[in-house]
Design a protein around this motif. Structure first.
Motif, PDB file in Angstrom:
ATOM      1  N   ALA A 173       0.843  -1.201   0.000  1.00 50.63           N
ATOM      2  CA  ALA A 173       0.000   0.000   0.000  1.00 50.63           C
ATOM      3  C   ALA A 173       0.877   1.249   0.000  1.00 50.63           C
ATOM      4  O   ALA A 173       0.614   2.214  -0.738  1.00 50.63           O
ATOM      5  N   GLN A 174       1.934   1.236   0.814  1.00 51.70           N
ATOM      6  CA  GLN A 174       2.872   2.374   0.861  1.00 51.70           C
ATOM      7  C   GLN A 174       3.579   2.548  -0.486  1.00 51.70           C
ATOM      8  O   GLN A 174       3.755   3.673  -0.964  1.00 51.70           O
ATOM      9  N   ALA A 175       3.994   1.441  -1.095  1.00 52.36           N
ATOM     10  CA  ALA A 175       4.686   1.497  -2.385  1.00 52.36           C
ATOM     11  C   ALA A 175       3.773   2.077  -3.465  1.00 52.36           C
ATOM     12  O   ALA A 175       4.196   2.919  -4.264  1.00 52.36           O
ATOM     13  N   LEU A 176       2.502   1.642  -3.475  1.00 55.47           N
ATOM     14  CA  LEU A 176       1.559   2.160  -4.473  1.00 55.47           C
ATOM     15  C   LEU A 176       1.298   3.651  -4.252  1.00 55.47           C
ATOM     16  O   LEU A 176       1.214   4.421  -5.206  1.00 55.47           O
ATOM     17  N   LYS A 177       1.200   4.041  -2.971  1.00 54.18           N
ATOM     18  CA  LYS A 177       0.981   5.453  -2.653  1.00 54.18           C
ATOM     19  C   LYS A 177       2.159   6.292  -3.154  1.00 54.18           C
ATOM     20  O   LYS A 177       1.972   7.349  -3.750  1.00 54.18           O
ATOM     21  N   SER A 178       3.371   5.798  -2.939  1.00 53.12           N
ATOM     22  CA  SER A 178       4.578   6.507  -3.390  1.00 53.12           C
ATOM     23  C   SER A 178       4.639   6.594  -4.912  1.00 53.12           C
ATOM     24  O   SER A 178       5.131   7.580  -5.463  1.00 53.12           O
ATOM     25  N   ALA A 179       4.162   5.561  -5.593  1.00 54.31           N
ATOM     26  CA  ALA A 179       4.274   5.497  -7.057  1.00 54.31           C
ATOM     27  C   ALA A 179       3.057   6.066  -7.780  1.00 54.31           C
ATOM     28  O   ALA A 179       3.011   6.040  -9.013  1.00 54.31           O
ATOM     29  N   THR A 180       2.081   6.607  -7.046  1.00 55.27           N
ATOM     30  CA  THR A 180       0.845   7.071  -7.661  1.00 55.27           C
ATOM     31  C   THR A 180       1.094   8.075  -8.783  1.00 55.27           C
ATOM     32  O   THR A 180       0.516   7.972  -9.866  1.00 55.27           O
ATOM     33  N   GLY A 181       1.964   9.047  -8.562  1.00 56.43           N
ATOM     34  CA  GLY A 181       2.251  10.059  -9.589  1.00 56.43           C
ATOM     35  C   GLY A 181       2.829   9.451 -10.848  1.00 56.43           C
ATOM     36  O   GLY A 181       2.394   9.759 -11.966  1.00 56.43           O
ATOM     37  N   MET A 182       3.795   8.568 -10.684  1.00 59.65           N
ATOM     38  CA  MET A 182       4.420   7.906 -11.830  1.00 59.65           C
ATOM     39  C   MET A 182       3.394   7.038 -12.564  1.00 59.65           C
ATOM     40  O   MET A 182       3.339   7.032 -13.795  1.00 59.65           O
ATOM     41  N   LEU A 183       2.558   6.313 -11.820  1.00 58.99           N
ATOM     42  CA  LEU A 183       1.545   5.454 -12.435  1.00 58.99           C
ATOM     43  C   LEU A 183       0.491   6.289 -13.172  1.00 58.99           C
ATOM     44  O   LEU A 183       0.033   5.910 -14.250  1.00 58.99           O
ATOM     45  N   ARG A 184       0.156   7.456 -12.625  1.00 58.57           N
ATOM     46  CA  ARG A 184      -0.802   8.338 -13.295  1.00 58.57           C
ATOM     47  C   ARG A 184      -0.210   8.840 -14.614  1.00 58.57           C
ATOM     48  O   ARG A 184      -0.904   8.916 -15.631  1.00 58.57           O
ATOM     49  N   SER A 185       1.078   9.180 -14.615  1.00 64.37           N
ATOM     50  CA  SER A 185       1.751   9.602 -15.849  1.00 64.37           C
ATOM     51  C   SER A 185       1.717   8.486 -16.881  1.00 64.37           C
ATOM     52  O   SER A 185       1.480   8.721 -18.068  1.00 64.37           O
ATOM     53  N   GLU A 186       1.961   7.270 -16.420  1.00 66.50           N
ATOM     54  CA  GLU A 186       1.939   6.097 -17.303  1.00 66.50           C
ATOM     55  C   GLU A 186       0.547   5.924 -17.919  1.00 66.50           C
ATOM     56  O   GLU A 186       0.409   5.675 -19.111  1.00 66.50           O
ATOM     57  N   VAL A 187      -0.481   6.068 -17.091  1.00 62.14           N
ATOM     58  CA  VAL A 187      -1.864   5.962 -17.576  1.00 62.14           C
ATOM     59  C   VAL A 187      -2.122   7.070 -18.608  1.00 62.14           C
ATOM     60  O   VAL A 187      -2.689   6.820 -19.674  1.00 62.14           O
ATOM     61  N   GLY A 188      -1.669   8.289 -18.307  1.00 62.43           N
ATOM     62  CA  GLY A 188      -1.867   9.428 -19.212  1.00 62.43           C
ATOM     63  C   GLY A 188      -1.233   9.203 -20.573  1.00 62.43           C
ATOM     64  O   GLY A 188      -1.800   9.582 -21.603  1.00 62.43           O
ATOM     65  N   LYS A 189      -0.056   8.568 -20.598  1.00 59.34           N
ATOM     66  CA  LYS A 189       0.646   8.303 -21.863  1.00 59.34           C
ATOM     67  C   LYS A 189      -0.154   7.363 -22.760  1.00 59.34           C
ATOM     68  O   LYS A 189      -0.119   7.478 -23.969  1.00 59.34           O
ATOM     69  N   HIS A 190      -0.871   6.414 -22.142  1.00 59.63           N
ATOM     70  CA  HIS A 190      -1.568   5.375 -22.906  1.00 59.63           C
ATOM     71  C   HIS A 190      -3.039   5.685 -23.167  1.00 59.63           C
ATOM     72  O   HIS A 190      -3.672   5.001 -23.965  1.00 59.63           O
ATOM     73  N   LEU A 191      -3.595   6.662 -22.469  1.00 58.29           N
ATOM     74  CA  LEU A 191      -5.002   7.005 -22.676  1.00 58.29           C
ATOM     75  C   LEU A 191      -5.109   8.155 -23.668  1.00 58.29           C
ATOM     76  O   LEU A 191      -4.280   9.047 -23.691  1.00 58.29           O
ATOM     77  N   ASN A 192      -6.155   8.136 -24.427  1.00 57.05           N
ATOM     78  CA  ASN A 192      -6.368   9.199 -25.396  1.00 57.05           C
ATOM     79  C   ASN A 192      -7.444  10.149 -24.854  1.00 57.05           C
ATOM     80  O   ASN A 192      -8.499  10.310 -25.460  1.00 57.05           O
ATOM     81  N   VAL A 193      -7.172  10.740 -23.687  1.00 60.12           N
ATOM     82  CA  VAL A 193      -8.135  11.661 -23.074  1.00 60.12           C
ATOM     83  C   VAL A 193      -7.441  12.989 -22.778  1.00 60.12           C
ATOM     84  O   VAL A 193      -6.221  13.056 -22.638  1.00 60.12           O
ATOM     85  N   ARG A 194      -8.254  14.032 -22.704  1.00 61.24           N
ATOM     86  CA  ARG A 194      -7.718  15.379 -22.473  1.00 61.24           C
ATOM     87  C   ARG A 194      -7.089  15.489 -21.087  1.00 61.24           C
ATOM     88  O   ARG A 194      -5.997  16.014 -20.937  1.00 61.24           O
ATOM     89  N   LEU A 195      -7.801  14.987 -20.086  1.00 61.13           N
ATOM     90  CA  LEU A 195      -7.295  15.050 -18.708  1.00 61.13           C
ATOM     91  C   LEU A 195      -7.144  13.638 -18.153  1.00 61.13           C
ATOM     92  O   LEU A 195      -8.080  12.845 -18.215  1.00 61.13           O
ATOM     93  N   THR A 196      -5.982  13.353 -17.604  1.00 55.59           N
ATOM     94  CA  THR A 196      -5.753  12.049 -16.973  1.00 55.59           C
ATOM     95  C   THR A 196      -6.404  12.064 -15.592  1.00 55.59           C
ATOM     96  O   THR A 196      -6.158  12.975 -14.803  1.00 55.59           O
ATOM     97  N   PRO A 197      -7.257  11.072 -15.304  1.00 57.75           N
ATOM     98  CA  PRO A 197      -7.898  11.059 -13.981  1.00 57.75           C
ATOM     99  C   PRO A 197      -6.885  10.837 -12.860  1.00 57.75           C
ATOM    100  O   PRO A 197      -5.853  10.188 -13.059  1.00 57.75           O
ATOM    101  N   SER A 198      -7.182  11.411 -11.701  1.00 54.04           N
ATOM    102  CA  SER A 198      -6.341  11.147 -10.530  1.00 54.04           C
ATOM    103  C   SER A 198      -6.601   9.698 -10.113  1.00 54.04           C
ATOM    104  O   SER A 198      -7.667   9.156 -10.358  1.00 54.04           O
ATOM    105  N   LEU A 199      -5.605   9.079  -9.493  1.00 58.59           N
ATOM    106  CA  LEU A 199      -5.722   7.682  -9.082  1.00 58.59           C
ATOM    107  C   LEU A 199      -5.745   7.579  -7.568  1.00 58.59           C
ATOM    108  O   LEU A 199      -4.974   8.247  -6.883  1.00 58.59           O
TER     109      LEU A 199
END
Length: 146
Positions: free
Chosen positions: A64-90
Motif C-alpha cells: 500500500a505504501q509502495a503504491l501510494k509513493s508510485a501514484t504520480g508515476m503510475l498516473r503519468s503512465e496511464v496518461g501516456k496510454h489514454l487518449n483523453v484530455r485530462l488524466t484522472p487522478s488515481l
C-alpha cells in the motif's frame, strides 16, 4: 452512454496499471499486487483503483505504501496510454475480496462440520413413535360384518 464510457475508461486503466505493475516498480516494498477493479467518476476526473496483495498483513501494508509513493508515476503512465484530455487522478484502495473469501471458506467448513455431526446423530436415531405414523384403513375382517 456516459456509464459505458466510464466503464471502458476504467477497464483501460486497469489493463495499463496491471501491465505496468507486471513489469515491476523500483520499490522493493511492492508485493504481488492484482488490480481487481477500477471505477471512474462520472466526470472522468478520478479513478478508484481496487487491488489485492497476496501475502501477510505486513506485505499488504508495505505494498500500500509502495503504491501510494508510485501514484504520480503510475498516473503519468496511464496518461501516456489514454487518449483523453485530462488524466484522472488515481486512488488505490485495498480490495477486501481475499479476507471475505477466507471468511466464507471458514463458514462453509463450519457448516460442513455441523452437517456431518447432524448426519452422525441421525444415523443412530430411532423413531419416537411408530416407524410409519400415518393411519391406514383397517383390513376388512369377516368378524366385522356379522
Amino acid at each position: 452512454m456516459a456509464g459505458e464510457r466510464q466503464a471502458r475508461l476504467g477497464d483501460r486503466i486497469r489493463v495499463i496499471l496491471a501491465e505496468r505493475l507486471e513489469k515491476g516498480l523500483r520499490d522493493p516494498r511492492l508485493g504481488f499486487v492484482t488490480i481487481t477493479d477500477v471505477r471512474v467518476t462520472g466526470d472522468l476526473q478520478h479513478a478508484s483503483v481496487f487491488y489485492t496483495v497476496y501475502g501477510t498483513d505486513e506485505e499488504r501494508e508495505a505494498s500500500a505504501q509502495a503504491l501510494k509513493s508510485a501514484t504520480g508515476m503510475l498516473r503519468s503512465e496511464v496518461g501516456k496510454h489514454l487518449n483523453v484530455r485530462l488524466t484522472p487522478s488515481l486512488e488505490f484502495i485495498p480490495d477486501a475480496l481475499p479476507e471475505n473469501a477466507g471468511h466464507i471458506a471458514d463458514l462453509l467448513r463450519e457448516a460442513q462440520e455441523r452437517d456431518a455431526a447432524v448426519a452422525g446423530l441421525a444415523a443412530g436415531a430411532a423413531y419416537a413413535g411408530d416407524a410409519d405414523p400415518y393411519v391406514k384403513p383397517r383390513e376388512h375382517d369377516a368378524d366385522d360384518e356379522a
